[in-house]
Design an enzyme around this catalytic site. Sequence first.
Site: not given
Length: 215
Positions: A13, A88, A127, A160, A171
């Site tokens: 996203k 969300r 990431r 992160r 998550r």
Amino acid sequence: MNIILLGPPGAGKGTQAKILEGIYNIPQISTGDMLRAAVKNGTELGRQAKSFMDAGQLVPDSLVIALAEERMSAPDAAGGFMLDGFPRTQAQALALDDMLDRLGKKIDVVLNFEVPRPALIERMSGRRTCQQCGVGYHVKFAPSREADKCDKCRGELYQREDDKETTVAKRLQVYDESTKPLIDYYARKELHQVINGDESPDKVTAQIRKIVDAA
Ligand code: AP5
Ligand code: MG
């Protein structure tokens, strides 16, 4: 054009929102980025949000709804915006409907990124983000030229906190329980469009352009 980018963590996203900003000239509104900035700057919001984020849980609706409304009301969002990571929960989706009514706006399309779970996990674990300018990388799919250094500003790249393995699993579970039901919510409003997020970034952008240009 007001767009919602819906999809599980790691679906791409944020990557697509950054590309689309340049194409459609509308801002990305990422509640996750705003919350991370609040944590970094040590604000009261950041203090309240940090423990939820580090645990891979959702930050309470009341905090996120206020944050999103303030950002959507900013002058640069007057001509359109892309919501990335908001809404969300069902409560956030209902609050968004209220907000849009008050601002005299509507959502034009909801893009739902579909990516198989193993690919999501690989994307999150690899990431990296620039500490200084926020540009995103991936150790395998979008590596920086020099290890751990940003190509654009030479800032340090970091992982992160919530991309560590156990938090990623949490998550994904939170996504299934709280966010996935929004697919039906927007399908009933006839706004929902599926994006195959399991392709190269260029191909994903091409799918999105086709849908957005027709909307
Ligand atoms: P948030 O920051 O929104 O994270 P998320 O939804 O979990 O999504 P991600 O940012 O992890 O994934 P993405 O889809 O943006 O993927 P990306 O483009 O980076 O939220 C973080 C936390 O904040 C939440 O857990 C919660 O605590 C809190 N929060 C935020 N909003 C909230 C809300 N509304 N309510 C309550 N709490 C909230 O891509 C991932 C990686 O894959 C990158 O390395 C990228 O380079 C790579 N990649 C991207 N596209 C491709 C591709 N096509 N092929 C190969 N690799 C790719
Ligand atoms: Mg993101």
